[in-house]
Write a protein that holds these residues in place. Sequence first.
Motif, PDB file in Angstrom:
ATOM      1  N   PHE A 170       0.834  -1.204   0.000  1.00 36.67           N
ATOM      2  CA  PHE A 170       0.000   0.000   0.000  1.00 36.67           C
ATOM      3  C   PHE A 170       0.870   1.256   0.000  1.00 36.67           C
ATOM      4  CE2 PHE A 170      -2.297   3.321   2.387  1.00 36.67           C
ATOM      5  CZ  PHE A 170      -3.348   3.533   1.501  1.00 36.67           C
ATOM      6  N   MET A 171       1.943   1.246   0.806  1.00 33.90           N
ATOM      7  CA  MET A 171       2.824   2.407   0.874  1.00 33.90           C
ATOM      8  C   MET A 171       3.486   2.661  -0.486  1.00 33.90           C
ATOM      9  SD  MET A 171       5.614   3.548   3.795  1.00 33.90           S
ATOM     10  CE  MET A 171       5.788   1.940   4.380  1.00 33.90           C
ATOM     11  N   ALA A 172       3.927   1.603  -1.151  1.00 35.44           N
ATOM     12  CA  ALA A 172       4.525   1.762  -2.477  1.00 35.44           C
ATOM     13  C   ALA A 172       3.503   2.318  -3.472  1.00 35.44           C
ATOM     14  CB  ALA A 172       5.082   0.434  -2.964  1.00 35.44           C
ATOM     15  N   LEU A 173       2.271   1.816  -3.410  1.00 36.57           N
ATOM     16  CA  LEU A 173       1.227   2.334  -4.299  1.00 36.57           C
ATOM     17  C   LEU A 173       0.933   3.807  -4.025  1.00 36.57           C
ATOM     18  CD1 LEU A 173      -1.280  -0.658  -4.445  1.00 36.57           C
ATOM     19  CD2 LEU A 173       0.075   0.256  -6.325  1.00 36.57           C
ATOM     20  N   VAL A 174       0.939   4.194  -2.759  1.00 38.06           N
ATOM     21  CA  VAL A 174       0.710   5.597  -2.406  1.00 38.06           C
ATOM     22  C   VAL A 174       1.806   6.466  -3.006  1.00 38.06           C
ATOM     23  CG1 VAL A 174       0.735   7.241  -0.471  1.00 38.06           C
ATOM     24  CG2 VAL A 174      -0.649   5.186  -0.332  1.00 38.06           C
ATOM     25  N   PHE A 175       3.067   6.026  -2.901  1.00 38.86           N
ATOM     26  CA  PHE A 175       4.168   6.789  -3.491  1.00 38.86           C
ATOM     27  C   PHE A 175       3.992   6.933  -4.997  1.00 38.86           C
ATOM     28  CE2 PHE A 175       7.006   5.913   0.231  1.00 38.86           C
ATOM     29  CZ  PHE A 175       7.321   7.238   0.482  1.00 38.86           C
ATOM     30  N   THR A 232       2.382  19.915   6.347  1.00 39.17           N
ATOM     31  CA  THR A 232       2.704  18.707   5.595  1.00 39.17           C
ATOM     32  C   THR A 232       1.629  18.444   4.562  1.00 39.17           C
ATOM     33  OG1 THR A 232       1.583  17.337   7.238  1.00 39.17           O
ATOM     34  CG2 THR A 232       3.937  17.630   7.527  1.00 39.17           C
ATOM     35  N   SER A 233       1.964  17.615   3.610  1.00 38.06           N
ATOM     36  CA  SER A 233       1.007  17.278   2.565  1.00 38.06           C
ATOM     37  C   SER A 233       0.152  16.096   3.014  1.00 38.06           C
ATOM     38  CB  SER A 233       1.746  16.924   1.281  1.00 38.06           C
ATOM     39  OG  SER A 233       2.525  15.760   1.491  1.00 38.06           O
ATOM     40  N   LYS A 234      -0.873  15.826   2.235  1.00 37.53           N
ATOM     41  CA  LYS A 234      -1.752  14.700   2.535  1.00 37.53           C
ATOM     42  C   LYS A 234      -0.985  13.385   2.490  1.00 37.53           C
ATOM     43  CE  LYS A 234      -5.871  16.873   0.681  1.00 37.53           C
ATOM     44  NZ  LYS A 234      -6.862  16.851  -0.392  1.00 37.53           N
ATOM     45  N   ILE A 235      -0.026  13.292   1.573  1.00 37.01           N
ATOM     46  CA  ILE A 235       0.729  12.037   1.457  1.00 37.01           C
ATOM     47  C   ILE A 235       1.525  11.759   2.726  1.00 37.01           C
ATOM     48  CG2 ILE A 235       2.677  13.109   0.260  1.00 37.01           C
ATOM     49  CD1 ILE A 235       2.724  10.200  -1.143  1.00 37.01           C
ATOM     50  N   LEU A 236       2.096  12.790   3.339  1.00 40.90           N
ATOM     51  CA  LEU A 236       2.850  12.566   4.578  1.00 40.90           C
ATOM     52  C   LEU A 236       1.943  12.114   5.711  1.00 40.90           C
ATOM     53  CD1 LEU A 236       5.518  15.392   4.632  1.00 40.90           C
ATOM     54  CD2 LEU A 236       5.849  12.946   4.273  1.00 40.90           C
ATOM     55  N   ILE A 237       0.734  12.623   5.752  1.00 45.30           N
ATOM     56  CA  ILE A 237      -0.219  12.185   6.776  1.00 45.30           C
ATOM     57  C   ILE A 237      -0.585  10.723   6.554  1.00 45.30           C
ATOM     58  CG2 ILE A 237      -2.540  12.533   7.710  1.00 45.30           C
ATOM     59  CD1 ILE A 237      -2.172  15.537   7.004  1.00 45.30           C
ATOM     60  N   ILE A 238      -0.852  10.358   5.294  1.00 46.34           N
ATOM     61  CA  ILE A 238      -1.180   8.962   4.976  1.00 46.34           C
ATOM     62  C   ILE A 238       0.004   8.058   5.286  1.00 46.34           C
ATOM     63  CG2 ILE A 238      -1.682   7.375   3.074  1.00 46.34           C
ATOM     64  CD1 ILE A 238      -3.376   9.681   1.862  1.00 46.34           C
ATOM     65  N   LEU A 239       1.198   8.464   4.882  1.00 48.58           N
ATOM     66  CA  LEU A 239       2.386   7.650   5.151  1.00 48.58           C
ATOM     67  C   LEU A 239       2.643   7.533   6.649  1.00 48.58           C
ATOM     68  CD1 LEU A 239       4.778   8.763   2.299  1.00 48.58           C
ATOM     69  CD2 LEU A 239       3.519   6.621   2.512  1.00 48.58           C
ATOM     70  N   ASN A 240       2.369   8.586   7.394  1.00 51.83           N
ATOM     71  CA  ASN A 240       2.509   8.532   8.846  1.00 51.83           C
ATOM     72  C   ASN A 240       1.586   7.468   9.432  1.00 51.83           C
ATOM     73  OD1 ASN A 240       3.225   9.232  11.498  1.00 51.83           O
ATOM     74  ND2 ASN A 240       1.607  10.757  11.601  1.00 51.83           N
ATOM     75  N   ILE A 241       0.349   7.440   8.977  1.00 52.77           N
ATOM     76  CA  ILE A 241      -0.609   6.437   9.452  1.00 52.77           C
ATOM     77  C   ILE A 241      -0.138   5.036   9.092  1.00 52.77           C
ATOM     78  CG2 ILE A 241      -2.969   5.562   9.171  1.00 52.77           C
ATOM     79  CD1 ILE A 241      -3.795   8.555   8.784  1.00 52.77           C
ATOM     80  N   VAL A 242       0.357   4.864   7.864  1.00 45.47           N
ATOM     81  CA  VAL A 242       0.836   3.548   7.425  1.00 45.47           C
ATOM     82  C   VAL A 242       2.047   3.115   8.243  1.00 45.47           C
ATOM     83  CG1 VAL A 242       1.828   2.266   5.492  1.00 45.47           C
ATOM     84  CG2 VAL A 242      -0.111   3.768   5.108  1.00 45.47           C
TER      85      VAL A 242
END
Length: 166
Positions: free
Chosen positions: A20-25, A133-143
């Motif tokens: 999931f993290m790779a897909l988010v990136f 921070t951007s939305k991606i950093l928030i999502i990555l933080n949760i992951v």
Amino acid sequence: MKKDFRVQYPLWQIGFMLIFMALVFMITGAVTTYVNNKTSFSYTIQLEALEGGIVFLLIPVFLIMAIILSSKLKKYNKEHPTKKLSVWRTKPLEYMEDDEAWQMITRVATQKVYTFFTWSLPLSAVFHLLIPTSKILIILNIVVLSLVQYLIFYIHVRKHVTEEGE
């Protein structure tokens, strides 16, 4: 005991989180077009060749992992008909407590995870409030927090399984 599903399940979760993290990136690095007006709605994602290739490879890996996990669950349910498991139930699969020893192991592992979240969630919230921070950093933080959660649980359960086996 090392092949016990209680030990393997957190590793499956970690694997799914990494995919999931790779897909988010890949998807957040893509060019996106969003149109929303009174007459139409469209959303497009354009991936470069490398990103598209990686996504093209990750999706089958994800599906293969899901098939293998469901077959392992089916095998476990066949071997333990009175303790059937499902990924769709509200009680997490980590709570496979066969006896008092496993109840204690699970309790201590979940206490460690709870302690981790007691400190990490407020610190994460303060970080995201103070630093833009951007939305991606928030999502990555949760992951990442989820990855650490399963890692803590896995390490604790694995420690007790290896001690039992000795």
